[in-house]
Design a protein around this motif. Structure first.
Motif, short mmCIF file in Angstrom:
data_model
loop_
_atom_site.label_atom_id
_atom_site.label_comp_id
_atom_site.label_asym_id
_atom_site.label_seq_id
_atom_site.Cartn_x
_atom_site.Cartn_y
_atom_site.Cartn_z
N ASP A 79 -26.87 81.46 -0.83
CA ASP A 79 -28.08 81.14 -1.60
C ASP A 79 -28.06 79.68 -2.05
O ASP A 79 -29.08 79.00 -2.00
N ASP A 80 -26.90 79.20 -2.51
CA ASP A 80 -26.77 77.79 -2.91
C ASP A 80 -27.07 76.88 -1.73
O ASP A 80 -27.73 75.85 -1.88
N GLN A 81 -26.57 77.25 -0.54
CA GLN A 81 -26.79 76.44 0.65
C GLN A 81 -28.27 76.44 1.03
O GLN A 81 -28.82 75.40 1.41
N LEU A 82 -28.92 77.58 0.90
CA LEU A 82 -30.35 77.68 1.21
C LEU A 82 -31.17 76.78 0.28
O LEU A 82 -32.07 76.07 0.72
N ILE A 83 -30.82 76.79 -1.00
CA ILE A 83 -31.53 75.92 -1.96
C ILE A 83 -31.29 74.46 -1.62
O ILE A 83 -32.24 73.66 -1.59
N ALA A 84 -30.05 74.09 -1.32
CA ALA A 84 -29.75 72.70 -0.97
C ALA A 84 -30.50 72.28 0.30
O ALA A 84 -31.05 71.18 0.36
N ASP A 85 -30.53 73.15 1.30
CA ASP A 85 -31.25 72.85 2.54
C ASP A 85 -32.76 72.73 2.30
O ASP A 85 -33.42 71.87 2.89
N THR A 86 -33.29 73.56 1.43
CA THR A 86 -34.72 73.51 1.11
C THR A 86 -35.06 72.22 0.40
O THR A 86 -36.08 71.57 0.70
N ILE A 87 -34.22 71.82 -0.54
CA ILE A 87 -34.43 70.54 -1.24
C ILE A 87 -34.40 69.39 -0.24
O ILE A 87 -35.26 68.49 -0.30
N ASP A 88 -33.45 69.40 0.69
CA ASP A 88 -33.38 68.36 1.71
C ASP A 88 -34.63 68.35 2.58
O ASP A 88 -35.16 67.28 2.91
N PHE A 89 -35.11 69.54 2.96
CA PHE A 89 -36.33 69.64 3.78
C PHE A 89 -37.52 69.02 3.05
O PHE A 89 -38.27 68.23 3.61
N VAL A 90 -37.68 69.37 1.78
CA VAL A 90 -38.81 68.87 0.99
C VAL A 90 -38.72 67.36 0.85
O VAL A 90 -39.72 66.65 1.07
N ARG A 91 -37.58 66.87 0.48
CA ARG A 91 -37.43 65.41 0.31
C ARG A 91 -37.72 64.67 1.61
O ARG A 91 -38.38 63.63 1.61
N GLY A 92 -37.24 65.19 2.72
CA GLY A 92 -37.49 64.57 4.01
C GLY A 92 -38.97 64.58 4.36
O GLY A 92 -39.53 63.58 4.83
#
Length: 131
Positions: A79-92
């Motif tokens: 779940d932590d990894q999913l949140i981190a990946d989602t944040i990266d997706f949004v920022r990109g």
């Protein structure tokens, strides 16, 4: 059939000036996301797409600091990894901006709106857990 859309005014926060302690107005975010996701027969105009992108950028400027703070350490769970990946997706996506092609831009706005809805739910859940 053409659907007329009346753009409402939402306050937009710049990511550069976002206050991490800023209260999250779940109603405003939900309403703007719902407006973006309403079914349409035609691709919205460039001006409307740009307006919606500014709304989403402002919403993310409020939501991302809450999530980034809670996941500032290396991800420990899926779940932590999913949140981190989602944040990266949004920022990109925000850094790249909308694609030039109208339909691709509209699809990206819809993806960002759905992601915004998801993150709003996560932030709301985190807020309730901290009470």
């Amino acid at each position: 059939m053409t659907v007329l859309v009346q753009a409402q005014t939402f306050q937009v926060v710049s990511e550069n000036y976002a206050d991490p302690g800023l209260a999250i107005d779940t109603v405003v975010i939900s309403e703007s996301v719902s407006l973006i996701l309403e079914p349409r027969e035609a691709v919205p105009s460039a001006a409307l797409r740009d307006l919606w992108m500014s709304w989403l950028s402002g919403h993310f400027a409020i939501l991302l600091p809450s999530l980034a703070t809670s996941s500032s350490h290396p991800p420990e769970t899926p779940d932590d990894q999913l949140i981190a990946d989602t944040i990266d997706f949004v920022r990109g996506a925000l850094e790249r901006g909308l694609p030039e092609e109208a339909e691709a831009a509209y699809v990206q706005l819809q993806e960002l709106a759905r992601t915004c809805r998801l993150l709003l739910g996560l932030v709301s859940d985190l807020g309730q857990d901290n009470r």
